[in-house]
Design an enzyme around this catalytic site. Structure first.
Site, mmCIF file in Angstrom:
data_model
loop_
_atom_site.group_PDB
_atom_site.id
_atom_site.type_symbol
_atom_site.label_atom_id
_atom_site.label_comp_id
_atom_site.label_asym_id
_atom_site.label_seq_id
_atom_site.Cartn_x
_atom_site.Cartn_y
_atom_site.Cartn_z
ATOM 1 N N LYS A 199 -30.399 19.486 -16.158
ATOM 2 C CA LYS A 199 -31.577 20.296 -16.464
ATOM 3 C C LYS A 199 -31.313 21.708 -15.955
ATOM 4 O O LYS A 199 -30.356 21.945 -15.217
ATOM 5 C CB LYS A 199 -32.824 19.687 -15.836
ATOM 6 C CG LYS A 199 -32.828 19.624 -14.313
ATOM 7 C CD LYS A 199 -34.192 19.134 -13.812
ATOM 8 C CE LYS A 199 -34.179 18.887 -12.314
ATOM 9 N NZ LYS A 199 -33.613 17.563 -11.961
ATOM 10 N N THR A 200 -32.124 22.653 -16.393
ATOM 11 C CA THR A 200 -31.891 24.038 -15.999
ATOM 12 C C THR A 200 -32.234 24.238 -14.520
ATOM 13 O O THR A 200 -33.325 23.869 -14.074
ATOM 14 C CB THR A 200 -32.719 24.992 -16.877
ATOM 15 O OG1 THR A 200 -32.287 24.848 -18.230
ATOM 16 C CG2 THR A 200 -32.530 26.430 -16.438
ATOM 17 N N ASN B 277 -29.186 29.408 -19.956
ATOM 18 C CA ASN B 277 -30.458 29.299 -20.671
ATOM 19 C C ASN B 277 -31.098 30.684 -20.624
ATOM 20 O O ASN B 277 -31.581 31.111 -19.566
ATOM 21 C CB ASN B 277 -31.308 28.234 -19.960
ATOM 22 C CG ASN B 277 -32.655 28.037 -20.624
ATOM 23 O OD1 ASN B 277 -33.074 28.823 -21.460
ATOM 24 N ND2 ASN B 277 -33.339 26.973 -20.238
ATOM 25 N N CYS C 144 -35.559 33.099 -20.681
ATOM 26 C CA CYS C 144 -36.493 33.629 -19.684
ATOM 27 C C CYS C 144 -36.679 35.126 -19.876
ATOM 28 O O CYS C 144 -35.809 35.825 -20.374
ATOM 29 C CB CYS C 144 -35.962 33.372 -18.288
ATOM 30 S SG CYS C 144 -34.364 34.127 -18.040
ATOM 31 N N LYS D 49 -27.218 29.351 -24.470
ATOM 32 C CA LYS D 49 -28.230 28.601 -25.236
ATOM 33 C C LYS D 49 -29.231 29.583 -25.816
ATOM 34 O O LYS D 49 -30.013 30.205 -25.091
ATOM 35 C CB LYS D 49 -28.934 27.575 -24.355
ATOM 36 C CG LYS D 49 -29.942 26.746 -25.141
ATOM 37 C CD LYS D 49 -30.163 25.402 -24.528
ATOM 38 C CE LYS D 49 -31.148 24.573 -25.324
ATOM 39 N NZ LYS D 49 -31.486 23.330 -24.632
ATOM 40 N N GLY E 21 -34.266 17.603 -32.863
ATOM 41 C CA GLY E 21 -34.734 16.466 -33.643
ATOM 42 C C GLY E 21 -33.694 15.435 -34.007
ATOM 43 O O GLY E 21 -33.942 14.598 -34.876
ATOM 44 N N GLY F 63 -31.872 15.321 -27.646
ATOM 45 C CA GLY F 63 -32.900 15.706 -26.681
ATOM 46 C C GLY F 63 -34.013 14.685 -26.624
ATOM 47 O O GLY F 63 -33.848 13.566 -26.117
ATOM 48 N N THR F 64 -35.137 15.047 -27.206
ATOM 49 C CA THR F 64 -36.344 14.232 -27.148
ATOM 50 C C THR F 64 -36.128 12.782 -27.570
ATOM 51 O O THR F 64 -36.829 11.892 -27.077
ATOM 52 C CB THR F 64 -37.421 14.873 -28.042
ATOM 53 O OG1 THR F 64 -37.448 16.275 -27.759
ATOM 54 C CG2 THR F 64 -38.776 14.311 -27.746
HETATM 55 C C1 LIG Z 1 -39.341 17.822 -21.814
HETATM 56 C C2 LIG Z 1 -38.292 18.808 -22.194
HETATM 57 C C3 LIG Z 1 -37.668 19.571 -21.204
HETATM 58 C C4 LIG Z 1 -36.694 20.498 -21.536
HETATM 59 N N1 LIG Z 1 -36.080 21.212 -20.552
HETATM 60 C C5 LIG Z 1 -35.104 22.104 -20.869
HETATM 61 C C6 LIG Z 1 -34.389 22.790 -19.872
HETATM 62 O O1 LIG Z 1 -34.594 22.592 -18.677
HETATM 63 N N2 LIG Z 1 -33.447 23.688 -20.242
HETATM 64 C C7 LIG Z 1 -33.144 23.905 -21.567
HETATM 65 O O2 LIG Z 1 -32.268 24.717 -21.860
HETATM 66 N N3 LIG Z 1 -33.774 23.235 -22.547
HETATM 67 C C8 LIG Z 1 -34.748 22.352 -22.217
HETATM 68 N N4 LIG Z 1 -35.377 21.638 -23.216
HETATM 69 C C9 LIG Z 1 -34.970 21.839 -24.621
HETATM 70 C C10 LIG Z 1 -33.970 20.771 -25.082
HETATM 71 O O3 LIG Z 1 -32.772 20.848 -24.362
HETATM 72 C C11 LIG Z 1 -33.660 20.948 -26.578
HETATM 73 O O4 LIG Z 1 -33.110 22.244 -26.753
HETATM 74 C C12 LIG Z 1 -34.884 20.826 -27.453
HETATM 75 O O5 LIG Z 1 -35.736 19.822 -26.958
HETATM 76 C C13 LIG Z 1 -34.571 20.526 -28.920
HETATM 77 O O6 LIG Z 1 -33.915 19.309 -29.093
HETATM 78 P P1 LIG Z 1 -34.682 17.913 -29.452
HETATM 79 O O7 LIG Z 1 -35.566 18.182 -30.621
HETATM 80 O O8 LIG Z 1 -33.586 16.956 -29.723
HETATM 81 O O9 LIG Z 1 -35.465 17.555 -28.245
HETATM 82 C C14 LIG Z 1 -36.351 20.697 -22.882
HETATM 83 C C15 LIG Z 1 -36.977 19.935 -23.881
HETATM 84 C C16 LIG Z 1 -37.938 18.994 -23.553
HETATM 85 C C17 LIG Z 1 -38.588 18.203 -24.644
#
Ligand SMILES: Cc1cc2nc3c(=O)[nH]c(=O)nc-3n(C[C@H](O)[C@H](O)[C@H](O)COP(=O)(O)O)c2cc1C
Ligand SMILES: Cc1cc2nc3c(=O)[nH]c(=O)nc-3n(C[C@H](O)[C@H](O)[C@H](O)COP(=O)(O)OP(=O)(O)OC[C@H]3O[C@@H](n4cnc5c(N)ncnc54)[C@H](O)[C@@H]3O)c2cc1C
Ligand SMILES: Cc1cc2nc3c(=O)[nH]c(=O)nc-3n(C[C@H](O)[C@H](O)[C@H](O)COP(=O)(O)OP(=O)(O)OC[C@H]3O[C@@H](n4cnc5c(N)ncnc54)[C@H](O)[C@@H]3O)c2cc1C
Ligand SMILES: Cc1cc2nc3c(=O)[nH]c(=O)nc-3n(C[C@H](O)[C@H](O)[C@H](O)COP(=O)(O)O)c2cc1C
Ligand code: FES
Ligand code: FES
Lengths: 319, 281, 319, 281
Positions: free
Chosen positions: A70-71, A152, A155, A189, A267, A288-289
């Site tokens: 995580k970041t 990332n 910000c 990213k 997605g 991700g999700t």
């Molecule tokens: C709950 C959650 C927390 C996330 N935390 C971060 C993070 O800490 N750093 C980051 O670069 N992206 C973060 N993301 C973004 C994911 O890494 C990813 O770029 C984004 O969810 C799209 O992919 P997905 O549709 O497969 O989830 C987060 C996404 C979700 C849903």
């Protein structure tokens, strides 16, 4: 845009068969050659928590080829007030707010334990100023456990007020600043809200990035029947299958604009989704999700892509 | 976190001696990944549905208070694109694994409609369950509405060696009380159609006044749990409370289930859902 | 953004109860007072075709309070090569390409027939230069059948190459140019890809727009198993419930930035969706893709919102 | 468009005299909006499913060749978010309204699985159907695979006064030929398991060679339709062809179903799906 497509450089339907991509070895990211094509999306899989919950069985069926943390920020962050998540049509909103222990404790307490994972580690960092970012990159980059760093850049820069990743020049300055501080590969990213994604990606490449990853979540919100926002801070980031068509278009645009490897995400639930990203020009994908619904969602994709790669004449050994 | 935070804050310890090591693990490790189980039966239990599943691939003895992330294996996504994520449910019984489901929204309604033979995806058991009561203490189970679910599993594990105080909306909902196999059960209903006309916390206050070495195990709506914690503090008895929070993953991946304790925000799915009353802020 | 929300002006969860909004009369758009709150999204309902297919029964159950024409251009356009549509997760991509007969034949053949509709007419126009746009506005604006004009600014300006709606200055110049040419209300339909939506909306307001509408479709794409894009031109615009959370966040941002009435759209299928847009600060809503699934999707929403408005002490007469 | 374009382009007219006004309306007006119908039965017809629905609120006599937009009333959206839009299907029979469904993707598979008593949303009848054959001409129905669906309705409307040439993959698929109640039916299969081993256009070539005043009515895969158009042109007989295109709405709203004719792009859902062979570019 789609309505007119007049004058614009409309991409054509030209076929980039994912099977062809898979027959080639995945490209190196700087000096780092990922052992396969499937990453996790930063912040969507806490491997240490997962190891507690699922035990060592997780190591034997680890869902990703590369693990992205995580970041991490310089100072500890508690995260945002709840509610932090809301489901929406085939997707979800989150306003987690990057809770983390800060780089100090991350390096001391978490990184050594993450080194137990059977795959290379990538650490995601975010700084609220270039100075902060520099400090993070220097400190994380010197650790032997780390194969690559992800910046990332979603910000806001505290000096300029601009969201770093929305502006090519800001992005370039951030990457230029940290590039000399580590030999480790740097993945940038990208922010999905940049007016000109391709320009930001080109700026990152020119400033010395080794790869770009996209997409991060899209700003979104939802309301209940009384008109109250479903998330604590009033809005959040949208992820999941709902964003896939938009993410695919951004990946395609960026992959056309730079010669760097692209890590595509947004997605991805099934192998067919991953193949769409390869068709769009990505060399790697991130899950991700989808991991929230099935902690091993990545494993099926990892295996399927590896198997397809091995059918090639030049068979590669992928775990 | 857990007891550490409470200890640091200098609160009083429990009145009875705690066993050095709990007899049950608070957490039983889950198989990684989502597995598919077959629904064995679906029957009414008061206003809720009791769903038994054939979870061959899962561990035999989840700890009472642990939960599972559930989604129907087919037809999960509704016409408006929800539910998409799985939903957390406590097990109300193990062997066979069973869930008590209150159909309040799209996900719980879909699960409540599962038919015998249909498939359900599950991940679990997850979270930290209840610790067994200390030797000598009477386990007093306090449940409100659908909150009786983890108490059913607890009473089963205690072999009935416990008392239960259960509150419901009305007599129909209260039929589900049969799932909590305690030695003694006292009921309360909001409409007075069965048992005490009023809150389950009224029953609790009376029981605590009567005296004895108690340990409380509660689950129900948040205001009820806060009231139970308050009563426990006042009576100086330990209390373990099973809370709820919105959960996207259930295994610590999303940080969505933030829950506030004295030590700050924690992930309820990892460090809870059972929280010691003394750890509340 | 959502992850950090640090430094940004994060909107709060403050409640704007849709019921309260509905109890007030809808605001005027310039000199035009819409008889209700439900528009159609431009290009998603061809009322003349629908009248042929459904006959006069459609007039008795017309699904919208205001009818918006598809976007008309100066010259006729054939539209894009097929395939023009592709379904994706709870939404669709289109690359229709604005087929239309051109303003000449629109005014001669279609407008008089559209005047049969039981509701006021709004005509959407797009010009590929400010000169084109001026000509369109002048010609459409002088027609008595027309209650308002919508400027679709999603097109690239042939002089600057910029997509007009992505740039506040371009948008301002376009609106300033046409403002003196008609007394009719001007609605500016914003482009969802602008880096700073609020700035574009403020520019439109300063230049004399009477309302803004959003969102238009998001650039997106999809690929088949062989890596071929599912749409003729390689990409299209995403619409439907998938985009609703993003659209709601944009509507909220814009509604906070301007004092003009906002027409919100993106994925509205049910009355609850429409209420979310009111909560986000829209005064009006538009139903787009949902009409494809049910030609009368708008009618249920129109009736529900009107009924709720009439429960107010100051009862209004809505058909 | 329609005949105008062909007329303008100076092509030959049909060999037999056309009635000044067609006996059937090419289009029957549909009720506005989507209505719900009940599925009466679902049975196999070769490799396809025959679904009868109780469309009380719809018009009694849709024109053969007209189609309906169909979606199951419940459980339409699949787990991956598709199908979301309705799907176009020709009626294979009216009274009761029936559809012949080839389960090729998520939408058609869902429809093919509908059970008696379940609901189906429908909009229609839509589009321009077939014109009746001119007096004196023999109606020759040429169908390929699932393309026999609108020909079933046409044969029914003609009271069997027609001949049919139907091509299928194999004998199992060919069982659906029973739905085309023509005076004379000749079959072809790709694998030779029934009838002529080869293409239905082989049968057509032979029939046209045999001579007579024919009028062709065809539906099937696009290459087959192009071949039929070519054969009709060569033999100088009129042909009406029912085409397909991806359709989001079916009533002219989305402009998604672009189809090229001599007059340029047209909306197949409005001006088709039945197209006169002479209007092809
Ligand atoms: C709950 C959650 C927390 C996330 N935390 C971060 C993070 O800490 N750093 C980051 O670069 N992206 C973060 N993301 C973004 C994911 O890494 C990813 O770029 C984004 O969810 C799209 O992919 P997905 O549709 O497969 O989830 C987060 C996404 C979700 C849903
Ligand atoms: C650890 C845990 C164990 C649970 N055990 C059970 C159980 O045994 N039986 C049972 O019936 N339910 C249980 N629940 C609650 C159950 O998970 C929710 O009712 C369910 O997720 C609702 O989903 P839905 O799609 O039906 O409705 P949604 O549309 O998701 O929600 C309906 C309503 O409930 C609210 N809500 C949704 N989820 C939660 C939540 N987690 N906490 C508080 N409010 C919420 C929403 O805001 C909304 O008002 C448990 C929850 C947790 C966290
Ligand atoms: C006017 C009309 C009448 C029709 N009548 C019938 C009928 O009576 N019986 C029947 O079984 N089918 C009929 N069809 C075809 C039917 O609509 C499609 O098979 C269906 O839409 C496929 O949807 P799906 O979700 O199952 O598969 P999808 O995933 O949507 O498609 C599966 C495959 O079919 C292709 N495809 C989808 N739709 C079309 C289309 N409209 N034209 C060409 N290729 C397409 C896709 O590219 C894909 O390869 C008709 C189509 C039209 C336009
Ligand atoms: C097939 C199609 C055609 C469209 N044509 C136009 C158009 O001509 N002009 C325009 O301003 N918007 C056009 N739009 C955008 C819609 O008006 C609307 O902004 C968008 O679809 C989002 O709303 P929805 O999700 O409710 O469809 C079109 C959208 C679709 C799906
Ligand atoms: S539910 Fe995801 S971290 Fe707790
Ligand atoms: S299907 Fe929408 S216009 Fe033909």
């Amino acid at each position: 845009m789609s309505q007119a497509d007049a004058g614009g450089s409309s991409p054509d339907r030209a076929v980039r068969d994912p099977a062809t991509t898979l027959r080639c070895e995945p490209p190196a990211i700087g000096g780092f050659r990922p052992p396969g094509r499937v990453f996790n999306g930063s912040g969507t899989f806490d491997a240490l928590a997962a190891l507690e919950v699922f035990g060592d069985a997780l190591l034997a069926s680890f869902p990703f080829d590369v693990y992205v943390s995580k970041t991490i920020t310089l100072a500890p962050r508690p995260g945002n007030p709840p509610p932090r998540i809301a489901e929406c049509a085939i997707g979800m909103l989150n306003s987690i707010g990057l809770p983390n222990k800060g780089v100090e404790r991350f390096l001391r307490e978490e990184l050594p334990r993450l080194a137990r994972l059977p795959v290379p580690l990538c650490v995601s960092v975010m700084g609220f100023s270039r100075q902060e970012l520099a400090e993070l990159v220097a400190r994380v980059g010197e650790r032997g456990e780390v194969a690559a760093l992800e910046l990332n850049v979603s910000c806001p820069n505290v000096e300029t007020g601009l969201v770093v990743g929305q502006d090519p020049a800001e992005t370039a300055r951030a990457v230029e600043r940290v590039r000399p501080l580590t030999e480790k590969p740097l993945i940038v990213k990208l922010t999905p809200t940049a007016a000109d994604q391709a320009a930001v990606a080109r700026a990152a490449q020119a400033a010395g990035a080794d790869a770009v990853s996209l997409v991060n979540t899209f700003p979104g919100t939802a309301f209940d029947a009384r008109g109250s926002a479903l998330l604590g801070p009033g809005r959040g980031g949208l992820s999941g299958p709902a964003i896939k068509p938009i993410a695919l278009a951004q990946v395609r645009e960026v992959a056309t604009a730079v010669s760097l490897p692209v890590i595509g995400m947004g997605g991805i639930c099934e192998t067919t989704d991953a193949r769409e990203y390869l068709a769009a020009g990505a060399s790697f994908v991130a899950v991700g999700t989808a991991s929230f619904r099935d902690p091993l969602a990545g494993l099926a994709i990892r295996r399927a892509l590896a198997a397809e790669g091995q059918e090639s004449p030049a068979k590669r050994a992928i775990v | 976190m857990g007891r550490t935070a409470a200890a640091k804050s200098g609160q009083e310890g429990p009145p009875t001696v705690r066993p050095g090591k709990s007899e049950w693990p608070r957490r039983v490790t889950a198989p990684p990944g989502r597995r598919r189980a077959r629904v064995l039966c679906n029957r009414a239990a008061g206003r809720y549905r009791l769903i038994e599943v054939d979870d061959d691939a899962g561990p035999r003895r989840p700890t009472p208070g642990q939960f599972y992330m559930l989604a129907s294996a087919e037809g999960w996504l509704g016409d408006d694109g929800r539910p998409w994520l799985a939903r957390p449910f406590s097990h109300v019984r193990s062997e066979p694994l069973a869930f008590l489901i209150d159909p309040v929204g799209p996900g719980s309604r879909r699960l409540a409609a599962l038919q015998a033979g249909q498939g359900v995806h599950l991940v679990g058991p997850l979270g930290q369950g209840f610790r067994p009561p200390a030797t000598g203490a009477t386990a007093l189970l306090v449940g409100g509405g659908i909150g009786i679910a983890p108490l059913g599993a607890l009473a089963q594990r205690l072999g009935g060696a416990c008392e239960a105080l259960l509150g419901f909306k009305d007599a129909l909902a209260a039929e589900a009380a049969a799932l909590v196999a305690a030695r003694r059960v006292a009921l309360a209903t909001d409409d007075g159609s069965l048992g005490h006309h009023g809150l389950v916390t009224d029953l609790l206050a009376r029981r605590l006044e009567a005296g004895g070495a108690f340990e409380l195990f509660a689950c129900g709506p948040e205001p009820m749990l806060r009231a139970v914690a308050e009563a426990a503090r006042a009576a100086n008895v330990p209390a373990q409370l099973a809370f709820e929070a919105p959960m996207a993953c259930g295994f610590g991946a999303c940080f969505g289930c933030a829950f506030e304790t004295q030590a700050g925000w924690m992930r309820l799915c990892l460090e809870g859902p059972v929280v010691d009353a003394r750890d509340l802020p």
